[in-house]
Every structure is written in structure tokens, then in C-alpha cells.
Design an enzyme around this catalytic site. Structure first.
Site, short mmCIF file in Angstrom:
data_model
loop_
_atom_site.label_atom_id
_atom_site.label_comp_id
_atom_site.label_asym_id
_atom_site.label_seq_id
_atom_site.Cartn_x
_atom_site.Cartn_y
_atom_site.Cartn_z
N ASP A 1 0.84 -1.19 0.00
CA ASP A 1 0.00 0.00 0.00
C ASP A 1 0.88 1.24 0.00
OD1 ASP A 1 -0.06 1.30 3.03
OD2 ASP A 1 0.39 -0.85 3.03
N SER A 2 0.44 2.27 -0.72
CA SER A 2 1.09 3.57 -0.74
C SER A 2 2.57 3.43 -1.08
CB SER A 2 0.87 4.28 0.59
OG SER A 2 1.15 5.66 0.50
N ALA A 3 3.47 3.89 -0.20
CA ALA A 3 4.90 3.73 -0.48
C ALA A 3 5.25 2.26 -0.68
CB ALA A 3 5.71 4.32 0.67
#
Length: 316
Positions: free
Chosen positions: A163-165
Site C-alpha cells: 500500500d502507498s509507499a
């Protein structure tokens, strides 16, 4: 392939969208040096353990091993008393400066139970003290080793998720694995990828980013740009190892991506879907109207439960 989910946000999501940024004390950047000092102070207080408090009975329900051979922890856990059928290497989000969050563990534990999976969760070194160079080779070696394990044991192929980074991190890992195969003529690769609002373009220049950021109650461009500089270090943020969405997207494993439009990163996710189609990469992008950043890993949300069903179907 890009799909737009037609539904409006649930009532619970609307509450979370108001409460979560307050609980997480979301605010934009004051100045770079103050932010650096704040993050370093906070990091110095963090416990050196997997945060399992949101998973009731974790110790009883899961086995847990910690591999420190790289000089930093890699947590490996799976459901007790069940045959492991595959491995999911999960890259956690947090802007490359925040550690594994209890919600990451909660989401990963749900994947482990539903897929009879082993979760491999690297607690990679964080910015601003560290950059991408301090963990990249070890992370790629880790993924290759688990992909080889699947080949040798007959388990289902390795899944890269994040998720995300962490989504950007596993995309960069997949590209590195592909490049090793191209260089050596053979080698293991992942079988599939699942990306939750991945941070794949650390330049923050995708068209519409400023406008989307103005509506985002959680992420702020000032901090995003600073954290991107920290992670890149002395290197340009355009490097594909740092911004994998700007790199070569051909010959990658089939992937499923979730993102909402109440998210500063949504424009870059849209660009990723467009570039994937042009490169022939089989990426299915699910965009949900007016949903928060990484909504799909918060299990109480109806929208997240829908995303989990799609994920299970995709990985079946």
C-alpha cells in the site's frame, strides 16, 4: 484496464474520512528541518516488534519468525495448523519514513487466513536516515528467494502486495526481478501483484495532483515532496528505482490496483494505468469515487470488504 466503481461512499467511510486525519494528526509541512527533527524523535521511540495489537490472539493463531540477516527485521507469519499454499511479500506504506502500522498487520493477517498464505513483511530502513539504496538489493534478493521457494516446493507463485509507499516499493522490486531475468536469461518472478493506492511517482507532477490534493484530508503535498526527497537521497526522484511508475512497465506480472479519488496520489495512479496499457502490462485499476487514500486496507469499511473480494477472485 481501468474500472470506475459507480457507488457513493458508505456512511462509515464518510465518518472515517473525517475522524482518521484527526486521529493521525494530519497537517501540512511547517518547514523541512523541523519535520526532520520531529520524525527522528518519533522514530527513536518506536518498539522493535511487529505491531499485532489489532489482531486478537495473534500469538495463538499465527506462527511468527523474524529474519534479521539483512541487518533489519523481516517478519514472516502464517496461520497455525494450516498448510501454507503461497507467499505474499507485503510492502508497508508510510511515506518511507513511518514503520509497519497495526492496520498493515491486520490487513495482511486477513490475507494470510483467506489465502492460506505466508506473509513476508520487511521492516525496511526508513528515511530520513536511510534512502532507497540502503535496502533495495536486499529486498530484491528477499523476493527472489521466496519466488524460488515457491518454484521448489510447488506452492502457488509469489504475490507482491503493498500500500502507498509499499505499493511503489513492490513495483520497483518486480521491475528489478524482471531485469535480472532479462540479464541472466532465466530466474524467478512473482506471479501477481496487488497495489493499494501505490506511490509510484515521487515527482508529484501527474496532471491534476494539485487539485486532488486540495480535497485530500489526509495527505499533504508539502510533506509528500519532502519525504520523496529523503527517500531519493542524492539521486533524482525520477529514477525508476524511486519512481517505478515512470520506469519500464513491460513484462510485469498481472496486477490489481485500488485507489479512491479523495487521494492526492489518484492522478499518478491514473497515469500508471494509462502507461500500463501502452506497455502491454495486464493491470486492472479499480477507482472508487470520493474514497480515502488506501481505503482498501481498512477492513471495517464496506468498500474495503469489496476490495478484498476482488483480490481473492484475482488471486484464485
Amino acid at each position: 484496464m481501468a474500472l470506475l466503481a459507480p457507488s457513493s461512499p458508505s456512511a462509515l467511510h464518510q465518518v472515517v474520512a473525517k475522524v482518521l486525519p484527526r486521529v493521525r494528526r494530519a497537517r501540512d509541512l511547517d518547514d523541512a528541518e523541523s519535520e526532520r527533527r520531529r520524525i527522528l524523535r518519533w522514530q527513536s521511540t518506536l518498539p522493535d516488534a511487529l505491531p499485532t495489537r489489532l489482531v486478537p490472539g495473534f500469538e495463538r493463531r499465527f506462527t511468527l519468525e523474524v529474519d534479521r540477516s539483512a541487518g533489519w527485521p523481516v517478519y514472516v507469519f502464517s496461520p497455525r495448523g494450516r498448510r501454507v499454499r503461497r507467499t505474499v511479500l507485503y510492502g508497508h506504506g508510510g511515506g518511507y519514513m513511518a514503520p509497519i502500522d497495526p492496520f498493515h498487520v491486520l490487513h495482511a493477517a486477513s490475507l494470510a487466513r483467506r489465502l492460506d498464505a505466508r506473509i513476508v513483511m520487511p521492516d525496511y530502513p526508513l528515511a530520513p536516515t536511510h534512502t532507497w539504496r540502503d535496502s533495495r538489493d536486499d529486498l530484491v534478493d528477499l523476493a527472489v528467494a521466496w519466488a524460488e521457494h515457491a518454484d521448489c516446493t510447488g506452492e502457488k507463485p509469489l504475490v507482491l502486495a503493498g500500500d502507498s509507499a509499499g505499493g511503489g516499493l513492490v513495483l520497483a522490486i518486480a521491475q528489478a526481478m524482471r531485469d535480472r531475468v532479462r540479464r541472466d536469461g532465466s530466474g524467478p518472478t512473482a506471479g501477481a501483484m496487488v497495489l493499494h493506492a501505490p506511490w509510484v511517482d515521487l515527482t508529484s507532477t501527474a496532471p491534476g495532483t494539485e487539485e486532488f490534493s486540495a480535497r485530500d484530508p489526509w495527505l499533504f503535498l508539502g510533506k509528500i515532496r519532502l519525504y520523496a526527497q529523503w527517500w531519493a537521497g542524492a539521486e533524482p526522484v525520477e529514477r525508476p528505482e524511486v519512481s517505478p511508475g515512470l520506469g519500464d512497465l513491460s513484462d510485469l506480472p498481472p496486477a490489481l490496483m485500488f485507489h479512491g479519488t479523495l487521494d492526492t496520489l489518484a492522478p499518478a495512479c491514473r497515469v500508471l494505468a494509462e502507461r500500463a496499457e501502452a506497455a502491454g502490462w495486464q493491470l486492472t485499476s479499480i477507482e472508487e469515487r470520493d474514497l480515502l487514500h488506501v481505503y482498501s486496507i481498512f477492513p471495517l469499511l464496506p468498500e474495503a470488504r469489496r476490495a478484498m473480494r476482488r483480490t481473492l477472485d484475482f488471486l484464485a
